[in-house]
Enzyme design. Sequence first.
Site, short mmCIF file in Angstrom:
data_model
loop_
_atom_site.label_atom_id
_atom_site.label_comp_id
_atom_site.label_asym_id
_atom_site.label_seq_id
_atom_site.Cartn_x
_atom_site.Cartn_y
_atom_site.Cartn_z
N TYR A 160 14.99 31.46 2.49
CA TYR A 160 13.83 32.18 3.03
C TYR A 160 14.06 32.57 4.47
O TYR A 160 14.60 31.79 5.27
CB TYR A 160 12.59 31.30 2.96
CG TYR A 160 12.03 31.15 1.58
CD1 TYR A 160 11.68 32.26 0.81
CD2 TYR A 160 11.83 29.88 1.04
CE1 TYR A 160 11.14 32.11 -0.46
CE2 TYR A 160 11.29 29.73 -0.23
CZ TYR A 160 10.95 30.85 -0.98
OH TYR A 160 10.42 30.71 -2.22
N LYS B 52 0.84 -1.20 0.00
CA LYS B 52 0.00 0.00 0.00
C LYS B 52 0.88 1.26 0.00
O LYS B 52 2.09 1.18 0.26
CB LYS B 52 -0.91 -0.03 1.23
CG LYS B 52 -0.16 -0.07 2.56
CD LYS B 52 -1.09 -0.42 3.72
CE LYS B 52 -0.29 -0.48 5.01
NZ LYS B 52 -1.10 -0.93 6.14
C1 LIG Z 1 -0.20 -1.81 6.89
C2 LIG Z 1 -0.67 -3.13 7.35
C3 LIG Z 1 0.25 -4.18 7.57
C4 LIG Z 1 1.74 -3.99 7.52
O1 LIG Z 1 2.17 -3.35 8.69
P1 LIG Z 1 3.73 -3.06 8.97
O2 LIG Z 1 3.73 -2.54 10.35
O3 LIG Z 1 4.13 -2.03 7.96
O4 LIG Z 1 4.46 -4.34 8.78
C5 LIG Z 1 -0.26 -5.44 7.86
N1 LIG Z 1 -1.61 -5.64 7.96
C6 LIG Z 1 -2.51 -4.65 7.78
C7 LIG Z 1 -3.94 -4.95 7.91
C8 LIG Z 1 -2.07 -3.36 7.48
O5 LIG Z 1 -2.96 -2.38 7.32
#
Ligand SMILES: *Cc1c(COP(=O)(O)O)cnc(C)c1O
Length: 307
Positions: A208, A3
Amino acid sequence: MVKADGYGLGARGVVARLAAAGCRDFFLSSWAEATALGTLPDGARLSVLHGVRAEDMETALASSARPVIATPAQAMRWRPTGRPCDVMVDTGINRLGLSLSDLTAGALDGLCVDAIMSHLACADEPAHPLNARQLERFRALPPIGARRSLANSAGAFLGLAFGFDLVRPGLALYGGTPGAVSGVRPVASLEAQVIQVRDLERGETVGYGAAFRAKDAMRLAVLNIGYADGVPHALGRATAVTIGGRRRRVVGRVSMDQLCVDATGVDVTEGDWAAFAMEIPRGAARSWRSQYEVLTGLGARLDRRWT
Ligand SMILES: *Cc1c(COP(=O)(O)O)cnc(C)c1O
């Protein structure tokens, strides 16, 4: 877990490499992300964590990805399709997921469930009592689905009991260090190019707000990177940059697309490259961000190069 564009590193490139390494299950948050990812490698499965909203149905039906069903309404929406899905059950994080009472009320009846999963709230604190409580509740679930999955990165380090059939690491794949874990090596480096070298006289100011004033004559290197690329505005001098083989500080305020580095006494010319320290835990601590924010903050303008 790919993601947020593979945690900022570029989901397409990440998926191709992970598939080549043997990974077959990929997770994204939304159908927009699934569409952007495009064609999957052969044999790979893709699941969408936010499930399926009414306005996602058209995209979902045209996609080879599957929803992770997380509410009774989503289950009702998906049931008539007869297609496979995954399921998220809430065992104590109180975020997204079906409750145990939804399950006993038959919310999943008639659904074709592949993986049933839950998500840990405190996996980066190994001694937190909620870990054991969530594990116990997950173990006690009715036998739904072909596979079980509980652990994110931090959960995968809590012991084999948390492993089940499938783990869902994100952060640790990308060089982040969950909780008390050590020894995760960086996988990414961040570089920017020198687009101008300039000499300053004593007393001149930089950027800036004239926020930096030269105590002596000095040389500056202007880099083509700024806060729009994920280098925090607030970081300023806390950022270390290696330029011409030397570790140097950022001077003045970070701009949207540029920042300046003290290159006094450094052999540097236009077109040279400068490297930022990408030790994610330390970078996060210095900039008051989480490691997740450091990674996902890497801007869309950066070129992702694989070596
Ligand atoms: C983002 C997510 C993960 C991965 O989590 P990490 O801490 O980045 O390993 C696993 N399961 C779900 C449902 C998530 O939303």
